[in-house]
Design a protein around this motif. Sequence first.
Motif, mmCIF file in Angstrom:
data_model
loop_
_atom_site.group_PDB
_atom_site.id
_atom_site.type_symbol
_atom_site.label_atom_id
_atom_site.label_comp_id
_atom_site.label_asym_id
_atom_site.label_seq_id
_atom_site.Cartn_x
_atom_site.Cartn_y
_atom_site.Cartn_z
ATOM 1 N N VAL A 109 56.005 -11.683 -16.357
ATOM 2 C CA VAL A 109 57.070 -11.575 -15.355
ATOM 3 C C VAL A 109 56.477 -11.467 -13.953
ATOM 4 O O VAL A 109 56.897 -12.177 -13.033
ATOM 5 N N GLN A 110 55.511 -10.586 -13.776
ATOM 6 C CA GLN A 110 54.937 -10.392 -12.447
ATOM 7 C C GLN A 110 54.216 -11.646 -11.964
ATOM 8 O O GLN A 110 54.312 -12.031 -10.795
ATOM 9 N N SER A 111 53.499 -12.300 -12.870
ATOM 10 C CA SER A 111 52.755 -13.492 -12.490
ATOM 11 C C SER A 111 53.692 -14.638 -12.100
ATOM 12 O O SER A 111 53.484 -15.311 -11.080
ATOM 13 N N VAL A 112 54.741 -14.858 -12.894
ATOM 14 C CA VAL A 112 55.683 -15.937 -12.581
ATOM 15 C C VAL A 112 56.495 -15.595 -11.334
ATOM 16 O O VAL A 112 56.797 -16.473 -10.519
ATOM 17 N N THR A 113 56.836 -14.326 -11.147
ATOM 18 C CA THR A 113 57.562 -13.911 -9.945
ATOM 19 C C THR A 113 56.766 -14.252 -8.689
ATOM 20 O O THR A 113 57.307 -14.776 -7.711
ATOM 21 N N ARG A 114 55.453 -13.969 -8.713
ATOM 22 C CA ARG A 114 54.610 -14.310 -7.558
ATOM 23 C C ARG A 114 54.549 -15.824 -7.369
ATOM 24 O O ARG A 114 54.567 -16.319 -6.253
ATOM 25 N N ALA A 115 54.475 -16.558 -8.483
ATOM 26 C CA ALA A 115 54.394 -18.019 -8.381
ATOM 27 C C ALA A 115 55.634 -18.602 -7.719
ATOM 28 O O ALA A 115 55.546 -19.567 -6.948
ATOM 29 N N LEU A 116 56.799 -18.013 -8.014
ATOM 30 C CA LEU A 116 58.063 -18.552 -7.499
ATOM 31 C C LEU A 116 58.522 -17.867 -6.220
ATOM 32 O O LEU A 116 59.628 -18.136 -5.745
ATOM 33 N N SER A 117 57.674 -16.997 -5.653
ATOM 34 C CA SER A 117 58.099 -16.193 -4.502
ATOM 35 C C SER A 117 58.486 -17.046 -3.294
ATOM 36 O O SER A 117 59.311 -16.622 -2.473
ATOM 37 N N HIS A 118 57.910 -18.223 -3.154
ATOM 38 C CA HIS A 118 58.236 -19.108 -2.030
ATOM 39 C C HIS A 118 59.011 -20.336 -2.504
ATOM 40 O O HIS A 118 58.982 -21.383 -1.844
#
Length: 410
Positions: A109-118
């Motif tokens: 979750v944290q890794s994908v959240t950072r990936a989609l942050s922009h």
Amino acid sequence: MSRQPIRLDELDTVGAVAQLSTDEARALVATDLVEARPESPGSWRLLPNGRVGAVRVGDVQVEVRPKEKVGLAHLLFLLGYATDQGFRPELVHGEEDDDLWPALAHSLVQSVTRALSHGVVQDYRTTDEALRTIRGRIRFDDQIRSRPGTLMPIEVTFDDFSVDTAENRILRAALRAMLRVPRLGDDVRRRLLHLDGRLDGVTVLPAGAPAPNWVPSRLNERYQPALRLAEIVLRHGSAKTGESGIQVASFVVVMWKVFEDFVTAALTEALAKVPGRTQAQLQAYLAGSGDWQRGTVPMNVDVVHRDAKGRPVVVFDAKYKVASATGQYANADHYQMLAYCTALEVPRAWLIYAGGGDTARVRKIKNTGIDVVECPLDLSRAPAQILERVQLIAMIATPDISIGRANKGS
């Protein structure tokens, strides 16, 4: 009411007794994580089966943990680094929960959240379709072959700027795989569903389908840590309903293979500045006429560094084993190192094994000029320290063409 998790060490020879149905025991055995030996009606003794990880079968959870108390973040680092030497431990957060599944879900979750942050990355995708209007380029050969004498629909090829890219398909497949894991907490399940919703319009890969290929680029740079983690989840994880209708989720890895792949990748990177080249799984021959490149009795050497003329100069072998009760390493491994050095005409072999401490031990083989260096690699240390240790081994193992001297000459 759910049952308490069963936690085993991978070296456990006693195991644990659990109350299981025959179907549950069979489902556990099918994951290859543990053996299940019948003790009495409805009672089974569970023993490690040479692998580590976690399995959920219905409301039964079994975990087998690595011998060096390697936590999830370390395990993910070892798995990720073997594939991509840019993978770093700070890219995962696997220590938030003693239970592997919530910890793995939180990391994803944290890794994908950072990936989609922009925002969701889009790219051009080439599509072949039959349309009633012209778009892109007409495929005349296909039109004539499939619709001779017919004008509509028209076979065309066009480029579409879309979110349906290989990278987004991999992320969505990993999120969907994690959502199939039973008994995840409500909070992490909501976050997984939210991220899955953000990837609306991305093709959902069938469960078990191979992940599509992708190429690292500037466009997907911020995706890359999440992609590496997602690939680990897809490669080593599984969530399905078994033949008996029991939900089964598993994340299982072969630790000796993880260790061997990691050491190979880390040594190859550490030796990159040394003149010559490093080769993994070098095929050599122990017997027969000619040099080591031809003959009989084939061998595959884990890592060999060769000088600028192609001659082997040092041999490395990774062993995920444990020393005996007397502190001695397995004799067969020394015989193997002696065979490597004899065939390749190399004076020293490094036996890198998973174990604590920093002290290397040199074994001088009688009546030869060959040394075998037993060198521990402590996997319980911080990943950065593990990499530093491998770099130090590489530098010491190549003193005549050392990294420092190579840098001076550059």
